[in-house]
Scaffold this motif. Structure first.
Motif, PDB file in Angstrom:
ATOM      1  N   TYR A  62       0.844  -1.193   0.000  1.00  0.00           N
ATOM      2  CA  TYR A  62       0.000   0.000   0.000  1.00  0.00           C
ATOM      3  C   TYR A  62       0.877   1.240   0.000  1.00  0.00           C
ATOM      4  O   TYR A  62       1.765   1.382   0.843  1.00  0.00           O
ATOM      5  N   GLU A  63       0.638   2.096  -0.973  1.00  0.00           N
ATOM      6  CA  GLU A  63       1.374   3.354  -1.131  1.00  0.00           C
ATOM      7  C   GLU A  63       2.886   3.141  -1.076  1.00  0.00           C
ATOM      8  O   GLU A  63       3.617   3.867  -0.393  1.00  0.00           O
ATOM      9  N   GLN A 134      -7.627  10.596   4.990  1.00  0.00           N
ATOM     10  CA  GLN A 134      -7.232   9.322   4.382  1.00  0.00           C
ATOM     11  C   GLN A 134      -8.395   8.350   4.304  1.00  0.00           C
ATOM     12  O   GLN A 134      -9.148   8.183   5.267  1.00  0.00           O
ATOM     13  N   GLU A 268      -5.367  -2.009  -2.703  1.00  0.00           N
ATOM     14  CA  GLU A 268      -6.467  -1.335  -3.387  1.00  0.00           C
ATOM     15  C   GLU A 268      -7.088  -2.199  -4.482  1.00  0.00           C
ATOM     16  O   GLU A 268      -8.214  -1.945  -4.906  1.00  0.00           O
TER      17      GLU A 268
END
Length: 291
Positions: A62-63, A134, A268
């Motif tokens: 994630y990210e 967020q 995601e």
């Protein structure tokens, strides 16, 4: 242990994992939940959060960062803040911490509410995103284990059945190393839309269902009139499981599912992932009517 009760039922919930530990009919003291015998499986009704099932290599991205989570996440092993709302309702809340953010970089508030009404108990999951910017990405699922006890002079495990009023067959997605594969198996139901229980149904792990139409499932037996009606709404997936040769069956509505064997591990892109924008809340419920 926090106890709620009415004139028909008594339920006990542990703040450890906000886990329902006992659901008992007061008349005759009939217990509907599995006994948590550690020889087979020491839990009774864990909450699956913030993932359902397993991640590929226990890892997600994630990210630009990688994180590790065990199968079914961490909430089932965390202490919740529990309180008695009324004699028939209790609430248990878990919030993010430095420890959770090390493996799951999101702010969250997870509340489980248990409420008795008549011969039924309802469990409601409330997820809130307290962040002001967020999004919150999560999965959540139920895992209650209902007793199907074999007793001398009473029913054997094979005398129990699950009845699916809205289905004629179950299309099960097979698991490979705890991950969902592309292979399916169709299990036919009998003329009453029932699946007789057999221990070997679960020798290859859970029955994973993506297309279950029945929102109500009946667990009963052919020997006596004891059983439950299980109701769920708004859950995209469903699992059915029991530990090897144990006399129980888990009925598991899920908003989320284990990774596919070919998943790229991007959170995601995860099948079934729920996205909750900053400041928003999300709820789902399941209930059990005892007879």
């Amino acid at each position: 242990m926090i106890t709620i009760a009415n004139e028909w039922l008594r339920a006990e919930i542990s703040p450890a994992g906000a886990e329902l530990k006992s659901l008992k009919r007061l008349e005759g003291q009939h217990e509907y939940l599995w006994s948590a015998d550690p020889q087979y499986w020491a839990k009774t009704s864990p909450v699956l959060f913030p993932i359902v099932g397993a991640l590929k290599d226990d890892t997600y991205h994630y990210e630009g960062r990688s994180y590790r989570l065990p199968r079914h996440g961490f909430a089932r092993d965390k202490p919740f803040d529990g309180k008695l709302v009324s004699p028939t309702e209790a609430a248990f809340t878990l919030t993010d911490s430095e420890e959770t953010r090390a493996v799951y970089p999101f702010a969250f508030q997870l509340t489980l509410r248990y409420r008795l009404e008549g011969h039924s108990i309802t469990c409601t999951y409330e997820v809130r995103n307290p962040s002001d910017s967020q999004p919150l990405l999560f999965s959540i699922g139920a895992h209650p284990a209902f007793a199907a006890p074999a007793r001398e002079g009473g029913p054997a495990y094979s005398d129990y059945f699950l009845e699916f009023p809205g289905d004629e067959a179950l299309v099960c997605h097979k698991l490979e190393g705890n991950l969902v594969s592309a292979h399916t198996e169709t299990i036919a139901l009998d003329e009453h839309r029932r699946l007789p229980l057999r221990h070997d149904l679960f020798y290859a792990d859970a029955l994973v269902l993506k297309t279950l139409r029945s929102k109500t499932i009946i667990l009963g037996n052919t020997i006596n009139d004891r059983g439950i009606t299980f109701h769920h709404e708004g859950f995209s997936y469903f699992g059915i499981w029991a530990a090897k040769d144990a006399d129980f069956v888990c009925l598991e509505p899920w908003c989320g599912i284990a990774d596919h064997v070919g998943h790229r591990q991007q959170l995601e892109e995860k099948e079934g992932i729920q996205r909750l924008e900053a400041g928003d809340s999300w709820t789902r419920s399941w209930s059990v009517n005892c007879f």
